[in-house]
Design an enzyme around this catalytic site. Structure first.
Site, mmCIF file in Angstrom:
data_model
loop_
_atom_site.group_PDB
_atom_site.id
_atom_site.type_symbol
_atom_site.label_atom_id
_atom_site.label_comp_id
_atom_site.label_asym_id
_atom_site.label_seq_id
_atom_site.Cartn_x
_atom_site.Cartn_y
_atom_site.Cartn_z
ATOM 1 N N MET A 28 0.842 -1.202 0.000
ATOM 2 C CA MET A 28 0.000 0.000 0.000
ATOM 3 C C MET A 28 0.883 1.260 0.000
ATOM 4 S SD MET A 28 -3.376 -0.960 2.134
ATOM 5 C CE MET A 28 -2.708 -0.851 3.767
ATOM 6 N N ALA A 30 4.059 3.958 1.022
ATOM 7 C CA ALA A 30 4.730 4.474 2.234
ATOM 8 C C ALA A 30 5.797 3.438 2.638
ATOM 9 C CB ALA A 30 3.738 4.746 3.353
ATOM 10 N N GLY A 34 10.820 -2.813 5.949
ATOM 11 C CA GLY A 34 10.023 -4.047 6.000
ATOM 12 C C GLY A 34 9.617 -4.458 4.594
ATOM 13 N N HIS A 35 9.110 -3.478 3.822
ATOM 14 C CA HIS A 35 8.732 -3.767 2.431
ATOM 15 C C HIS A 35 9.957 -4.193 1.625
ATOM 16 C CE1 HIS A 35 5.546 -0.694 3.537
ATOM 17 N NE2 HIS A 35 4.795 -1.664 3.056
ATOM 18 N N GLY A 145 4.762 -10.253 4.041
ATOM 19 C CA GLY A 145 5.507 -10.141 5.296
ATOM 20 C C GLY A 145 4.842 -10.920 6.419
ATOM 21 N N ASP A 148 2.196 -9.350 9.084
ATOM 22 C CA ASP A 148 0.754 -9.591 8.994
ATOM 23 C C ASP A 148 0.559 -11.111 8.933
ATOM 24 O OD1 ASP A 148 -0.270 -6.704 8.513
ATOM 25 O OD2 ASP A 148 1.432 -6.927 7.174
ATOM 26 N N SER A 183 6.331 -0.256 10.387
ATOM 27 C CA SER A 183 5.006 -0.143 9.782
ATOM 28 C C SER A 183 4.838 1.261 9.219
ATOM 29 C CB SER A 183 3.941 -0.399 10.849
ATOM 30 O OG SER A 183 2.690 0.078 10.402
#
Ligand code: AMP
Length: 273
Positions: A28, A30, A34-35, A145, A148, A183
């Site tokens: 999504m 931003a 982590g991404h 990830g 979640d 996050s």
């Protein structure tokens, strides 16, 4: 890196990535480390890597959460380019859901409790989007990830139940220095809240140790909730579950996972270990 906006642009670019495996990383935006960890894994596992950036209104149960979701498009594109992504697609809602679109995926089993119970319609929104992305993009694999965790189990269930020809991989949680899971919503924490937010992970670690020492699970979970609430967290759930089915555990087992969600100030945090 190719940047596509419309469905037409995307399909045209996608047709250039042929004869090799293609990994999809849905996001999504931003984007943060982590991404990037998920993207790195996708690149390791596949020849081509496609990233989507789409804030999917269907999965939000609160309109204000959707409206205030952070948008950092230019920065995201720079970061993706730096990480040698092959194709990024930033669709508009009408590219994903046509005017007459009215089909929803509803998953039971692992989707019923926890996030599924607190955020009504959330997993249906996620699954409907991911299924749509799979059918438009036709990836060989898709990476998600472990932050979640429940979402990862829900997607795996859907892929198996619907015989979708995509292999799903999970990628370990990337954390900030203080242990807080990274996050996109962390930027809404004040500096004090940011420090305090690490208590969620520390409490999970502490509970895990106690469970390993054969302490009674219900008591351990109860104490954890008390600790968090006494520090100002509003706990949605804090539970021990079977990692795949997401059913609650009364006795710890090898497949056990601790999962938690709590609000701190205006930010809802989720974590697991
Ligand atoms: P989002 O943009 O929040 O929908 O996340 C896109 C993907 O990145 C999802 O599969 C997330 O689980 C994953 N992700 C987000 N934050 C992290 C993190 N801290 N560590 C690992 N994966 C993450």
């Amino acid at each position: 890196m190719i940047v596509a906006h419309t469905l037409q642009e995307f399909l045209q670019s996608r047709s250039q990535l042929q004869n090799h495996s293609v990994a999809l990383v849905p996001t999504m935006g931003a984007l943060h480390e982590g991404h990037i960890a998920v993207i790195k894994k996708a690149k390791e596992l596949s020849h081509y890597c496609i990233v989507t950036i789409f804030v999917n209104q269907l999965q939000f149960d609160q309109l204000d959460d959707y409206l205030r979701y952070p948008k950092t498009e230019e920065n995201d594109i720079r970061l993706l380019e730096k990480n040698q992504v092959d194709l990024v697609w930033l669709p508009k809602a009408h590219d994903i859901y046509s005017k007459n679109f009215c089909t929803r995926i509803v998953i039971e089993g692992p989707a019923l409790n926890w996030e599924g119970a607190v955020r009504k319609g959330h997993f249906s929104g996620v699954a409907t989007l991911v299924n749509r992305l799979f059918s438009l993009i036709k990836p060989t694999i898709a990476c998600f990830g472990e932050k979640d965790w429940q979402q990862l189990q829900v997607i795996k269930r859907m892929v198996e139940d619907l015989n979708i020809p995509v292999t799903i991989f999970g990628v370990p949680i990337v954390r900030e220095k203080n242990g807080l899971a990274k996050s996109s919503r962390n930027k809404f924490l004040t500096p004090d809240e940011h420090e305090k937010a690490s208590l969620l992970y520390k409490t999970l670690q502490n509970s895990y140790k106690k469970i390993q020492n054969n302490q009674n699970i219900s008591k351990v979970l109860e104490e954890a909730v008390q600790t968090l609430e006494s520090e100002g967290f509003k706990v949605d759930y804090y539970a021990a579950v079977n990692s795949n089915t997401m059913t609650e555990l009364r006795k710890w087992c090898q497949d056990g996972r601790l999962i938690a969600a709590a609000k701190l100030g205006s930010v809802r945090l989720i974590d697991n270990m």
